[in-house]
Design a protein around this motif. Structure first.
Motif, PDB file in Angstrom:
ATOM      1  N   GLU A  11       1.433  -3.889 -12.506  1.00 31.76           N
ATOM      2  CA  GLU A  11       1.431  -2.632 -12.828  1.00 31.76           C
ATOM      3  C   GLU A  11       2.747  -1.839 -12.571  1.00 31.76           C
ATOM      4  OE1 GLU A  11      -1.419  -1.447 -14.925  1.00 31.76           O
ATOM      5  OE2 GLU A  11      -0.015   0.110 -15.474  1.00 31.76           O
ATOM      6  N   PHE A  51      13.117   3.753 -12.308  1.00 41.37           N
ATOM      7  CA  PHE A  51      13.842   4.811 -12.863  1.00 41.37           C
ATOM      8  C   PHE A  51      15.109   4.189 -13.432  1.00 41.37           C
ATOM      9  CE2 PHE A  51      11.611   8.530 -11.351  1.00 41.37           C
ATOM     10  CZ  PHE A  51      10.880   7.953 -10.193  1.00 41.37           C
ATOM     11  N   GLN A  71       6.062  14.712  -1.776  1.00 47.38           N
ATOM     12  CA  GLN A  71       6.397  13.914  -0.692  1.00 47.38           C
ATOM     13  C   GLN A  71       5.610  12.388  -1.139  1.00 47.38           C
ATOM     14  OE1 GLN A  71       7.639  14.327   3.021  1.00 47.38           O
ATOM     15  NE2 GLN A  71       9.060  15.386   1.603  1.00 47.38           N
ATOM     16  N   VAL A  72       5.476  12.306  -2.571  1.00 47.62           N
ATOM     17  CA  VAL A  72       4.504  11.005  -2.792  1.00 47.62           C
ATOM     18  C   VAL A  72       5.294   9.829  -2.849  1.00 47.62           C
ATOM     19  CG1 VAL A  72       3.353  10.012  -4.886  1.00 47.62           C
ATOM     20  CG2 VAL A  72       3.387  12.656  -4.607  1.00 47.62           C
ATOM     21  N   VAL A  73       6.496   9.763  -3.085  1.00 48.40           N
ATOM     22  CA  VAL A  73       7.498   8.354  -2.828  1.00 48.40           C
ATOM     23  C   VAL A  73       7.586   8.187  -1.524  1.00 48.40           C
ATOM     24  CG1 VAL A  73       9.531   7.260  -3.556  1.00 48.40           C
ATOM     25  CG2 VAL A  73       8.498   8.832  -5.256  1.00 48.40           C
ATOM     26  N   VAL A  90       3.792   4.029  -2.144  1.00 50.79           N
ATOM     27  CA  VAL A  90       4.536   4.136  -3.341  1.00 50.79           C
ATOM     28  C   VAL A  90       6.011   3.918  -3.141  1.00 50.79           C
ATOM     29  CG1 VAL A  90       4.846   5.959  -4.843  1.00 50.79           C
ATOM     30  CG2 VAL A  90       2.662   5.928  -3.603  1.00 50.79           C
ATOM     31  N   ASP A 116       0.840  -1.058   0.011  1.00 53.47           N
ATOM     32  CA  ASP A 116      -0.031   0.048  -0.224  1.00 53.47           C
ATOM     33  C   ASP A 116       0.770   1.325   0.129  1.00 53.47           C
ATOM     34  OD1 ASP A 116      -2.630  -1.438   1.876  1.00 53.47           O
ATOM     35  OD2 ASP A 116      -2.265  -1.590   0.163  1.00 53.47           O
ATOM     36  N   ASP A 124       5.241   1.594 -13.266  1.00 53.98           N
ATOM     37  CA  ASP A 124       5.466   2.986 -14.326  1.00 53.98           C
ATOM     38  C   ASP A 124       7.128   2.886 -14.302  1.00 53.98           C
ATOM     39  OD1 ASP A 124       2.872   4.056 -12.595  1.00 53.98           O
ATOM     40  OD2 ASP A 124       3.014   4.756 -14.574  1.00 53.98           O
ATOM     41  N   PHE A 125       7.591   3.279 -15.500  1.00 54.40           N
ATOM     42  CA  PHE A 125       8.845   3.475 -15.883  1.00 54.40           C
ATOM     43  C   PHE A 125       9.155   4.863 -16.165  1.00 54.40           C
ATOM     44  CE2 PHE A 125      10.147  -0.583 -14.803  1.00 54.40           C
ATOM     45  CZ  PHE A 125       9.288  -1.623 -15.241  1.00 54.40           C
ATOM     46  N   VAL A 126      10.459   5.500 -15.966  1.00 54.07           N
ATOM     47  CA  VAL A 126      10.941   6.614 -16.021  1.00 54.07           C
ATOM     48  C   VAL A 126      12.539   6.610 -16.733  1.00 54.07           C
ATOM     49  CG1 VAL A 126      11.323   9.146 -15.458  1.00 54.07           C
ATOM     50  CG2 VAL A 126       9.320   7.855 -14.576  1.00 54.07           C
ATOM     51  N   ALA A 140       1.207  -0.157  -3.690  1.00 53.72           N
ATOM     52  CA  ALA A 140       0.031   0.688  -4.307  1.00 53.72           C
ATOM     53  C   ALA A 140       0.537   1.116  -5.689  1.00 53.72           C
ATOM     54  CB  ALA A 140      -0.487   1.853  -3.457  1.00 53.72           C
ATOM     55  N   CYS A 141       1.818   1.528  -5.598  1.00 51.93           N
ATOM     56  CA  CYS A 141       2.302   2.394  -6.821  1.00 51.93           C
ATOM     57  C   CYS A 141       3.772   1.772  -7.012  1.00 51.93           C
ATOM     58  CB  CYS A 141       1.899   3.447  -6.962  1.00 51.93           C
ATOM     59  SG  CYS A 141       2.695   4.428  -8.414  1.00 51.93           S
ATOM     60  N   VAL A 142       4.361   1.427  -8.053  1.00 47.57           N
ATOM     61  CA  VAL A 142       5.766   1.009  -8.121  1.00 47.57           C
ATOM     62  C   VAL A 142       6.198   1.739  -9.412  1.00 47.57           C
ATOM     63  CG1 VAL A 142       7.560  -0.717  -8.194  1.00 47.57           C
ATOM     64  CG2 VAL A 142       5.396  -1.302  -7.369  1.00 47.57           C
ATOM     65  N   ILE A 143       7.347   2.648  -9.106  1.00 44.40           N
ATOM     66  CA  ILE A 143       7.787   3.384 -10.301  1.00 44.40           C
ATOM     67  C   ILE A 143       9.326   3.007 -10.449  1.00 44.40           C
ATOM     68  CG2 ILE A 143       8.193   5.624 -11.250  1.00 44.40           C
ATOM     69  CD1 ILE A 143       6.378   6.762  -9.020  1.00 44.40           C
TER      70      ILE A 143
END
Lengths: 208, 121
Positions: A97, A77, A113-115, A51, A49, A99-101, A72-75
């Motif tokens: 799911e 980089f 402060q999202v991460v 980021v 749950d 996301d990639f940057v 909850a969210c994986v990014i």
């Protein structure tokens, strides 16, 4: 999810087809990756749950582990487009799911402060001196909750001092010592396999 | 690229002051269903830059978000819209544009390329 199941799923992921030595591209094996993320969640509650950002994600092993543990969210980089393509395929295979940057993590500026948690297996600094410290510095600026990172055991005192003194760490603990099996990946590797002592660190940033 | 990611990306070109948010030029947007997690969404509400999210969603064709987040954040219909905008809209192809310098960061196959050229560092 049980540790063995997680390790099994991560073992099926595609890895670097043409690793770039100047980027220190080495796969994070399923043994280390599964233990790292499993501990982060079960001992500290830093994954489910939350980021989660994976700095220098390569083919996305740590990102996949975070997703499988219900972040909850994986990014992810990374600077290398080929790795990001492989990482994208891996995410699709696992039906998670992510996301990639594409970016240079050491020059990244992220707002807000999202991460919550940063996980990473950064370059050790054998090709580009100081790369390990640059990654750690970047991670400490981004994470609002915790940073998990692998560094050579031989750099332990240096890392602890830098984290507490220069990188805004409230705490810097070695959670465990692991053996990192590096297979012969590059032509200049003489031995078939080499075994490096690495520390799994957990850093807590001071509240900004 | 989903809007939760867009909400943290800035233009880090040397000398640029107005780095955030990046304007979205959408060429291809896809929608992908994601599990609804109201506790997570409530937690995110305090951390998200609301205007950037509303403008970003509009650029991607979604206009249902209110201009301001409501005071009663436990309102489920609102959380559903917030969920959809933040996590279910995905920019497949397009650009992220720096409002000050005009520099375009391309987004291809859902991946934004934020790498700077040598003279921009």
């Amino acid at each position: 999810m049980k540790l063995k199941q997680l390790e099994g799923l991560l073992g099926d992921l595609q890895q670097f087809s043409n690793p770039k030595v100047e980027l220190e591209q080495y796969p994070t094996g399923p043994h280390i990756a599964s233990r790292m993320l499993f501990t982060a969640e079960n001992s500290y509650g830093d994954i489910t749950d939350k980021v989660v950002a994976d700095f220098g994600c390569g083919c996305g092993t740590l990102s996949a582990a975070a997703a499988l543990l219900d972040a909850a969210c994986v990014i992810g980089f990374d600077i290398d487009p080929q790795s990001l393509e492989t990482a994208t395929l891996n995410a699709e295979e696992l039906e998670v799911e992510i996301d990639f940057v594409q970016c240079d993590v050491t020059k990244l500026e992220l707002k807000g402060q999202v991460v919550g948690t940063v996980v990473m297996n950064p370059p050790f600094g054998t090709r580009k001196k100081g790369a390990d410290m640059e990654f750690l510095s970047a991670a400490m600026k981004v994470a609002s909750q915790a940073v998990y990172s692998l560094h050579k055991t031989s750099t332990r005192e240096h890392i602890k001092r830098a984290a507490l003194r220069d990188f805004n760490a409230k705490s810097a603990e070695v959670i465990c010592e692991l053996r990192y099996d590096l297979p012969k990946l590059y032509k200049f590797h003489k031995r078939k396999e080499v075994d490096i002592a690495v520390d799994l660190w957990r850093f807590e940033p001071r509240q900004n | 690229m989903r809007l939760i990611v867009h909400n943290m990306l800035t233009c880090n070109i040397k000398g640029v002051i107005n780095k955030f948010p990046l304007r979205i030029e959408a060429e291809k947007v896809i929608k992908k269903e994601v599990d609804f997690n109201p506790d997570f969404l409530r937690h995110m509400l305090a951390k998200i830059e609301w205007k950037a999210l509303v403008d970003g969603a509009r650029s991607m064709g979604y206009t249902e978000l209110p201009d301001h987040a409501p005071a009663l954040e436990s309102d489920e219909p609102f959380l559903r819209k917030f969920h959809h905008a933040l996590l279910e809209l995905n920019l497949e192809e397009g650009s992220l544009v720096c409002q000050e310098s005009g520099r375009k960061f391309p987004v291809e196959k859902r991946v934004p390329n934020m790498l700077l050229h040598e003279d921009e560092v």
